[in-house]
Design an enzyme around this catalytic site. Sequence first.
Site, PDB file in Angstrom:
ATOM      1  N   HIS A   1       0.748  -1.601  -0.066  1.00  7.38           N
ATOM      2  CA  HIS A   1       0.297  -0.270   0.233  1.00  7.38           C
ATOM      3  C   HIS A   1       0.982   1.045  -0.188  1.00  7.38           C
ATOM      4  CE1 HIS A   1      -3.650  -2.649   0.653  1.00  7.38           C
ATOM      5  NE2 HIS A   1      -4.160  -1.727   0.286  1.00  7.38           N
TER       6      HIS A   1
ATOM      7  N   ARG B   1     -11.090   3.793  -1.351  1.00  6.85           N
ATOM      8  CA  ARG B   1     -10.645   3.384  -0.010  1.00  6.85           C
ATOM      9  C   ARG B   1     -10.975   3.804   1.399  1.00  6.85           C
ATOM     10  NH1 ARG B   1      -5.831   1.780  -3.493  1.00  6.85           N
ATOM     11  NH2 ARG B   1      -5.395  -0.046  -3.948  1.00  6.85           N
TER      12      ARG B   1
ATOM     13  N   ARG C   1     -15.551   1.985  -1.033  1.00  2.00           N
ATOM     14  CA  ARG C   1     -15.161   0.296  -0.448  1.00  2.00           C
ATOM     15  C   ARG C   1     -15.366   0.135   0.889  1.00  2.00           C
ATOM     16  NH1 ARG C   1      -9.760  -2.396  -1.807  1.00  2.00           N
ATOM     17  NH2 ARG C   1      -9.146  -1.252  -0.184  1.00  2.00           N
TER      18      ARG C   1
ATOM     19  N   ASN D   1      -4.907  -6.246  -7.225  1.00  2.00           N
ATOM     20  CA  ASN D   1      -3.317  -6.361  -6.715  1.00  2.00           C
ATOM     21  C   ASN D   1      -3.544  -8.239  -5.357  1.00  2.00           C
ATOM     22  OD1 ASN D   1      -2.721  -4.404  -7.259  1.00  2.00           O
ATOM     23  ND2 ASN D   1      -3.883  -3.398  -5.745  1.00  2.00           N
ATOM     24  N   ASP D   2      -5.163  -8.082  -4.801  1.00  2.00           N
ATOM     25  CA  ASP D   2      -5.083  -9.392  -3.715  1.00  2.00           C
ATOM     26  C   ASP D   2      -5.589 -10.428  -4.246  1.00  2.00           C
ATOM     27  OD1 ASP D   2      -4.743  -8.483  -1.286  1.00  2.00           O
ATOM     28  OD2 ASP D   2      -6.711  -7.273  -1.434  1.00  2.00           O
TER      29      ASP D   2
ATOM     30  N   ARG E   1       1.304 -10.407  -1.159  1.00  2.00           N
ATOM     31  CA  ARG E   1       1.980  -8.985  -2.761  1.00  2.00           C
ATOM     32  C   ARG E   1       3.210  -7.812  -1.881  1.00  2.00           C
ATOM     33  NH1 ARG E   1      -3.553  -6.121  -1.455  1.00  2.00           N
ATOM     34  NH2 ARG E   1      -2.663  -3.917  -1.914  1.00  2.00           N
TER      35      ARG E   1
ATOM     36  N   CYS F   1      -9.403  -2.562 -10.418  1.00  2.00           N
ATOM     37  CA  CYS F   1      -9.267  -1.265  -9.185  1.00  2.00           C
ATOM     38  C   CYS F   1      -8.464  -1.368  -8.974  1.00  2.00           C
ATOM     39  CB  CYS F   1     -10.494  -0.647  -8.264  1.00  2.00           C
ATOM     40  SG  CYS F   1     -11.155  -2.497  -7.808  1.00  2.00           S
TER      41      CYS F   1
HETATM   42  C1  PEP Z   1      -6.548  -5.338  -4.843  1.00  2.00           C
HETATM   43  O1  PEP Z   1      -6.832  -5.452  -4.025  1.00  2.00           O
HETATM   44  O2  PEP Z   1      -6.373  -4.689  -5.890  1.00  2.00           O
HETATM   45  C2  PEP Z   1      -6.946  -3.577  -4.238  1.00  2.00           C
HETATM   46  C3  PEP Z   1      -7.344  -2.360  -5.206  1.00  2.00           C
HETATM   47  O3  PEP Z   1      -7.534  -3.796  -3.250  1.00  2.00           O
HETATM   48  P1  PEP Z   1      -6.236  -3.025  -2.104  1.00  2.00           P
HETATM   49  O4  PEP Z   1      -4.871  -3.058  -3.019  1.00  2.00           O
HETATM   50  O5  PEP Z   1      -6.504  -2.032  -0.939  1.00  2.00           O
HETATM   51  O6  PEP Z   1      -6.355  -4.275  -1.241  1.00  2.00           O
HETATM   52 MG    MG Z   2      -7.590  -5.413  -1.288  1.00  2.00          MG
END
Ligand code: PEP
Ligand code: MG
Length: 587
Positions: free
Chosen positions: A198, A305, A341, A463-464, A474, A511
């Site tokens: 992040h 977020r 979210r 990302n997740d 990650r 996203c």
């Molecule tokens: C993701 O996981 O791709 C996402 C957009 O949420 P975050 O990066 O806040 O976990």
């Molecule tokens: Mg995520």
Amino acid sequence: MASEGSGEIHLRGIPVSPGVTQGKLVVLSRQEISVPKRPITEAEIGGEIARLEKALLETRQQILKIQKHLSSSIGEKDASIFDAHLLVVEDSSLMEAVKKQLHSRLLCADYVFFHISQRYAQSMREVDDPYLQERAADILDVSRRILNNLTGKVATDHYTLEDNSIILSHDLAPSDTATLDRQKVIGLATDLGSRTSHTAIMARSLSIPAVVGLKDASYNMESGADVILDGYEGIVIINPSEQTSFEYGQLQEKHHELEVGLGELRTTEAITRDNHKVIISANVELPEDLALIEKSGAEGIGLYRTEFLFMNRLDLPDEDEQIETYQKVIQAAMPNSVIFRTLDIGGDKIVDNMGIPDELNPFLGWRAIRYCLEREDIFKTQLRAICRAGANQHIRIMFPMVSTFEELRLAKGILQSVLDELQNEKKPHCSDFEVGVMMEVPSLAMIADHIVPHVDFMSIGTNDLIQYSLAVDRTNEKVAYLYQPTHPAILRLIKRVVDAGHIGNVWVGVCGEMAGEVLLTPLLLGLGVDELSMGSALIPRVKRAVQRLDHNEMTTLIEEIEHLSTAAEIEQKLRLVASQHYPELMN
Ligand code: PEP
Ligand code: MG
């Protein structure tokens, strides 16, 4: 790390936020404190006590200064988080315990203080009272500061930074990054981290060039050196020669010209050569991001977020405070919509005040919707605030980290109960809204067809999704090479979600960070994604990429790459397409 001639030191890491920048190095050393175990004589006890008292006094002054600085920048309420730190500094029982042990153990004040503060924190953690458990973090935080003062180390607080500071730190928590002085910090470098941690995401949002994964650089470098940070290539050069500075100056100039050119795309839409439109929206974390939305030409906020409102404070934002913040976000996106979210704390987004215990596997643990479904009080307050802020507006609500159908049903049930409550209380609230879900856990992506009838939209959190599908943390630079957005499995999962959405007339966005990478635009376009949401700074680049591509050609490209078995092969194909159509964006 490789040393070059002429005293230059070249460090190579992972580029996570583009841009070239030159400034002064500031090494933050808050994370690790080595505490000397120095024996003392009885005659030295008085001197040790005096040293500790001086350190406490200095710490107190520093905290007051930070508080003053914060109350003028983020408001008194948020600055009050340091009240708890002041209480620790002023705690006479702590001082008494240290004095006692100085006599009984005859060891230096640093060592004695360190061990007593650790023990205090530990005993707080063990008490069955969430309030006291949270105080443990305060004790540790403030004792780090006291020890820095005691050992004469410079604990560099963000407010003391000079202009043109390039931060080098072992790690930076998202909560640390959130409080950086944006006027002074022009570059970020860390030993740990990866593209989708992040902190990296925030650096991109804030347009601060950043390099992570520098291994042990923060232990080997001193503050004050001249430094160049190249966020395109992932290079940090300490003590650059005149020639190197000159060359990077020219590179900076070249990139600046490109950015100015891209800025002109602000009012244009992302429409392909064959007239296929993709919505481009912005990801938002901090209030500062809001100013960039209009500037970047985003068509709304595709991911807000909300958890960042809960960070760097000891209290929870109440319903009124949340309403006020959410209304500002809605205003900033007008006339477009916002995807709220709901709270996604946990993982690397540690929030001190919410009673989340240390976990062995935080990314697989009690985070996001799992937390909210158990802490219904916190969840309901947030949903009430979102619904009330959205009165007379069109808004979107999205649940994160959903891994089962039941979780979605429960979350929607709570949302409905909140709407009923607000109706009974005759409180104005949203009537025009969409409910969606993040597709970021592979299990949910696999059953997307079951989910579609129950949502208005889906947004793929790549990302997740990548982290969980490929079993790659990650945030861990050691396994960053395995974090492969072009892995055929990821391609299949995205396709599955998009196809299921379109069969059921539900739009699908992305996203995660994949949305902002122009290398991957042909892939997402070809897969039929309807919306791409990214850090504002990346929007002009992605708009240009979409405008240069042909949707039909990209659909055909997907048919070709679907047969490939490795991430490298798929990436190679995409690189070819990207450098054919927008070479200037591929550095
Ligand atoms: C993701 O996981 O791709 C996402 C957009 O949420 P975050 O990066 O806040 O976990
Ligand atoms: Mg995520």
